[in-house]
Design a protein around this motif. Structure first.
Motif, PDB file in Angstrom:
ATOM      1  N   ILE A 103      67.398  33.136  99.016  1.00 37.10           N
ATOM      2  CA  ILE A 103      66.809  33.969 100.083  1.00 37.10           C
ATOM      3  C   ILE A 103      65.432  34.472  99.662  1.00 37.10           C
ATOM      4  CG2 ILE A 103      67.051  36.130 101.372  1.00 37.10           C
ATOM      5  CD1 ILE A 103      70.098  35.691 101.236  1.00 37.10           C
ATOM      6  N   TRP A 104      65.326  34.985  98.432  1.00 35.53           N
ATOM      7  CA  TRP A 104      64.033  35.464  97.940  1.00 35.53           C
ATOM      8  C   TRP A 104      63.007  34.329  97.909  1.00 35.53           C
ATOM      9  CZ3 TRP A 104      61.904  39.978  95.484  1.00 35.53           C
ATOM     10  CH2 TRP A 104      62.691  41.119  95.596  1.00 35.53           C
ATOM     11  N   GLY A 105      63.431  33.170  97.433  1.00 38.00           N
ATOM     12  CA  GLY A 105      62.516  32.037  97.341  1.00 38.00           C
ATOM     13  C   GLY A 105      62.082  31.519  98.696  1.00 38.00           C
ATOM     14  N   ALA A 106      63.016  31.459  99.657  1.00 40.87           N
ATOM     15  CA  ALA A 106      62.693  30.961 100.988  1.00 40.87           C
ATOM     16  C   ALA A 106      61.665  31.858 101.671  1.00 40.87           C
ATOM     17  CB  ALA A 106      63.963  30.864 101.833  1.00 40.87           C
ATOM     18  N   ILE A 107      61.865  33.169 101.572  1.00 47.49           N
ATOM     19  CA  ILE A 107      60.904  34.105 102.164  1.00 47.49           C
ATOM     20  C   ILE A 107      59.550  33.980 101.480  1.00 47.49           C
ATOM     21  CG2 ILE A 107      60.352  36.560 102.432  1.00 47.49           C
ATOM     22  CD1 ILE A 107      62.390  35.552 104.427  1.00 47.49           C
ATOM     23  N   ALA A 108      59.548  33.805 100.165  1.00 51.10           N
ATOM     24  CA  ALA A 108      58.288  33.686  99.422  1.00 51.10           C
ATOM     25  C   ALA A 108      57.515  32.447  99.862  1.00 51.10           C
ATOM     26  CB  ALA A 108      58.570  33.632  97.919  1.00 51.10           C
ATOM     27  N   ILE A 109      58.209  31.338 100.065  1.00 49.17           N
ATOM     28  CA  ILE A 109      57.534  30.108 100.501  1.00 49.17           C
ATOM     29  C   ILE A 109      56.935  30.293 101.894  1.00 49.17           C
ATOM     30  CG2 ILE A 109      57.930  27.708 101.173  1.00 49.17           C
ATOM     31  CD1 ILE A 109      59.994  27.562  98.889  1.00 49.17           C
ATOM     32  N   ILE A 110      57.686  30.921 102.795  1.00 49.81           N
ATOM     33  CA  ILE A 110      57.183  31.158 104.154  1.00 49.81           C
ATOM     34  C   ILE A 110      55.948  32.049 104.126  1.00 49.81           C
ATOM     35  CG2 ILE A 110      57.737  32.195 106.405  1.00 49.81           C
ATOM     36  CD1 ILE A 110      60.656  31.362 105.901  1.00 49.81           C
ATOM     37  N   GLN A 111      55.881  32.958 103.153  1.00 41.81           N
ATOM     38  CA  GLN A 111      54.744  33.877 103.079  1.00 41.81           C
ATOM     39  C   GLN A 111      53.419  33.186 102.777  1.00 41.81           C
ATOM     40  OE1 GLN A 111      56.213  36.803 100.242  1.00 41.81           O
ATOM     41  NE2 GLN A 111      56.530  38.301 101.869  1.00 41.81           N
ATOM     42  N   PHE A 112      53.445  31.969 102.286  1.00 43.41           N
ATOM     43  CA  PHE A 112      52.187  31.244 102.105  1.00 43.41           C
ATOM     44  C   PHE A 112      51.501  31.002 103.450  1.00 43.41           C
ATOM     45  CE2 PHE A 112      53.892  30.181  97.905  1.00 43.41           C
ATOM     46  CZ  PHE A 112      52.741  30.260  97.131  1.00 43.41           C
ATOM     47  N   ARG A 134      46.482  34.670  93.108  1.00 44.31           N
ATOM     48  CA  ARG A 134      47.716  35.438  92.947  1.00 44.31           C
ATOM     49  C   ARG A 134      48.832  34.810  93.762  1.00 44.31           C
ATOM     50  NH1 ARG A 134      47.234  41.792  93.234  1.00 44.31           N
ATOM     51  NH2 ARG A 134      49.034  41.538  91.890  1.00 44.31           N
ATOM     52  N   GLY A 135      50.051  35.198  93.476  1.00 42.50           N
ATOM     53  CA  GLY A 135      51.206  34.657  94.163  1.00 42.50           C
ATOM     54  C   GLY A 135      51.590  35.478  95.374  1.00 42.50           C
ATOM     55  N   VAL A 136      52.740  35.131  95.936  1.00 37.94           N
ATOM     56  CA  VAL A 136      53.281  35.871  97.072  1.00 37.94           C
ATOM     57  C   VAL A 136      54.231  36.939  96.547  1.00 37.94           C
ATOM     58  CG1 VAL A 136      52.979  34.037  98.766  1.00 37.94           C
ATOM     59  CG2 VAL A 136      55.028  34.070  97.335  1.00 37.94           C
ATOM     60  N   THR A 137      54.784  37.725  97.460  1.00 34.64           N
ATOM     61  CA  THR A 137      55.562  38.887  97.049  1.00 34.64           C
ATOM     62  C   THR A 137      57.039  38.806  97.387  1.00 34.64           C
ATOM     63  OG1 THR A 137      55.108  40.022  99.135  1.00 34.64           O
ATOM     64  CG2 THR A 137      53.536  40.367  97.340  1.00 34.64           C
ATOM     65  N   SER A 138      57.413  37.948  98.340  1.00 35.15           N
ATOM     66  CA  SER A 138      58.777  37.914  98.864  1.00 35.15           C
ATOM     67  C   SER A 138      59.159  39.317  99.343  1.00 35.15           C
ATOM     68  CB  SER A 138      59.755  37.379  97.818  1.00 35.15           C
ATOM     69  OG  SER A 138      61.006  37.088  98.404  1.00 35.15           O
ATOM     70  N   PHE A 139      60.251  39.888  98.867  1.00 36.49           N
ATOM     71  CA  PHE A 139      60.687  41.213  99.319  1.00 36.49           C
ATOM     72  C   PHE A 139      60.076  42.342  98.488  1.00 36.49           C
ATOM     73  CE2 PHE A 139      64.001  38.389 100.851  1.00 36.49           C
ATOM     74  CZ  PHE A 139      64.257  38.866 102.131  1.00 36.49           C
ATOM     75  N   ALA A 140      59.296  42.007  97.462  1.00 43.45           N
ATOM     76  CA  ALA A 140      58.717  43.016  96.576  1.00 43.45           C
ATOM     77  C   ALA A 140      57.376  43.513  97.106  1.00 43.45           C
ATOM     78  CB  ALA A 140      58.539  42.433  95.176  1.00 43.45           C
ATOM     79  N   PRO A 141      56.898  44.665  96.621  1.00 38.33           N
ATOM     80  CA  PRO A 141      55.607  45.190  97.084  1.00 38.33           C
ATOM     81  C   PRO A 141      54.420  44.347  96.637  1.00 38.33           C
ATOM     82  CG  PRO A 141      56.930  46.915  96.053  1.00 38.33           C
ATOM     83  CD  PRO A 141      57.581  45.618  95.735  1.00 38.33           C
ATOM     84  N   GLU A 142      54.521  43.696  95.486  1.00 34.92           N
ATOM     85  CA  GLU A 142      53.412  42.896  94.966  1.00 34.92           C
ATOM     86  C   GLU A 142      53.958  41.839  94.009  1.00 34.92           C
ATOM     87  OE1 GLU A 142      51.275  44.986  91.468  1.00 34.92           O
ATOM     88  OE2 GLU A 142      51.591  46.561  92.965  1.00 34.92           O
TER      89      GLU A 142
END
Length: 412
Positions: A103-112, A134-142
């Motif tokens: 779930i964390w990874g899927a959201i992170a990929i979509i955030q690109f 820099r990378g994406v954040t997924s559910f984290a603030p940064e």
């Protein structure tokens, strides 16, 4: 629900203004009232630290203190509930970890493509994370917190599934592969990657010195201009656009005294780690209280003068051990030694060299910018406590969740 809240500490259906959401603490309090009838004798360091937190708040009350005391409450009551939960219902299965990581990874990929996809759950998530490599954040603030969350989950999984004495299997490889992929290609957290690299380097130095020489040669090649230019610059995830490569490449071409000037974010975090511990010991480990860090942080030692890049980074101490030492002083010493004891006893490995490696990892882990109120760190503490309890036969068995075929731990 409590486990889910620990896995998504920065998200909530009704999010508050702070980064870390209080839903896990609320659920832990409800669970403890309903089910917990006895306390764990291992939690006394948290009790002492909470006492110091309240004493400091009463001595110098302010709004920052009211918010700050939440962390000291969380680090006691969330493990209290989770230890009872693990003893009663079992430790999370591999499938649970895989599902959460997916779930964390899927959201992170979509955030690109859509950085604001989960703004309704995690409003503090930054949308500028793709700039500067820099990378994406997924559910984290940064991205840094994303990387730290991955590090905590990896360590907790290792502790829990090492305890039940099962050899590394395909599901284990899947868990670690998901974590490594997200750390390197999604979060791209420079500090966490450097931390992991330092631990790997220490492992090779202690156990595989010949591999260390080969790794040094490979690193030299990876940082060479020829290698970086060979991958082009068009793709967003091109190797040269990874911030870690830029920082390492830049570090190799400047004087040692100028290393902290290469990257503002890394510099601010490293300086805060050093300064928070220096300030605490300069004050003879007396509590400094809440809401005073900005003023103290600007009083830098001479060798760190002029190294801050952003004054916004001074709102709070960006270090777990540094924050508790600074705020409650000597009351935090039992907790710090308690964490060292837990990590050296629960992490796998035996012998003097393994002990040195575990002490090194524990030291660099504790100085990271992990908020005390983060439910995931409470989850990790609970996992370590249960691991040690099994090894000492205080707990005879902790079952695994029913959604896996993994057998229960073997009792000697």
């Amino acid at each position: 629900m409590l486990l889910i809240a620990c896995m998504f500490p920065w998200s909530s259906p009704a999010p508050t203004a702070s980064d870390t959401q209080p839903i896990a603490l609320v659920l832990a309090a409800v669970y403890s009232i309903l089910y917990v009838r006895s306390t764990s004798r291992y939690l006394w360091p948290m009790v002492i630290m909470l006492f110091g937190g309240f004493a400091t708040l009463l001595y110098s009350p302010n709004m920052e203190g009211i918010r700050g005391i939440t962390g000291y409450i969380s680090i006691l009551f969330i493990p209290l509930a989770l230890i009872h939960y693990f003893k009663t219902y079992g430790i999370p299965s591999r499938k649970f970890y895989l599902c959460i990581l997916f779930i964390w990874g899927a959201i992170a990929i979509i955030q690109f493509w859509d950085p604001s996809i989960i703004k309704f759950l995690s409003p503090r998530t930054r949308e500028f994370s793709l700039t500067g490599g820099r990378g994406v954040t997924s559910f984290a603030p940064e991205p840094t917190f994303y990387g730290l969350w991955l590090l905590i989950i990896a360590t907790a999984y290792t502790v829990q599934h090492n305890t039940i004495k099962i050899k590394l299997s395909r599901p284990d490889y899947a868990v670690y592969t998901l974590i490594a992929f997200q750390l390197l290609f999604l979060s791209r957290s420079t500090l966490v990657i450097l931390l992991v690299a330092a631990v790997v380097l220490a492992y090779l130095l202690l156990f595989r010195p010949f591999l260390l020489l080969a790794g040094t040669g490979m690193t030299t090649i990876l940082l060479s201009d020829f290698f970086l230019s060979a991958f082009g610059t068009n793709s967003e995830i091109a190797i040269e656009k990874f911030r870690i490569f830029y920082i390492l490449s830049a570090a190799s071409s400047v004087e040692f005294s100028d290393i902290l000037s290469i990257d503002g974010s890394v510099s601010d975090r490293v300086v805060q780690i050093l300064n928070s511990h220096i300030q605490s010991f300069n004050n003879h480990l007396m509590p400094n209280g809440y809401g005073t860090w900005r003023e103290s942080a600007e009083n830098l030692p001479e060798f760190l003068a002029g190294t801050y890049h952003s004054i916004d980074s001074l709102n709070r101490v960006l270090s777990l051990s540094g924050s508790v030492l600074y705020e409650v002083g000597i009351f935090s010493i039992p907790f710090i030694f308690f964490m060292i004891y837990l990590m050296t006893k629960s992490l796998p490995g035996m012998g003097n060299r393994s002990l040195l490696l575990k002490i090194f990892f524990t030291s660099v882990f504790l100085i990271q910018a992990i908020p005390l109120a983060l439910p995931t760190i409470s989850f990790f503490i609970s996992a370590m406590l249960c691991s040690i309890a099994i090894k000492k036969h205080i707990i005879t068995t902790i079952p695994i969740h029913k959604n896996t075929n993994t057998p229960p731990p073997i009792n000697n």
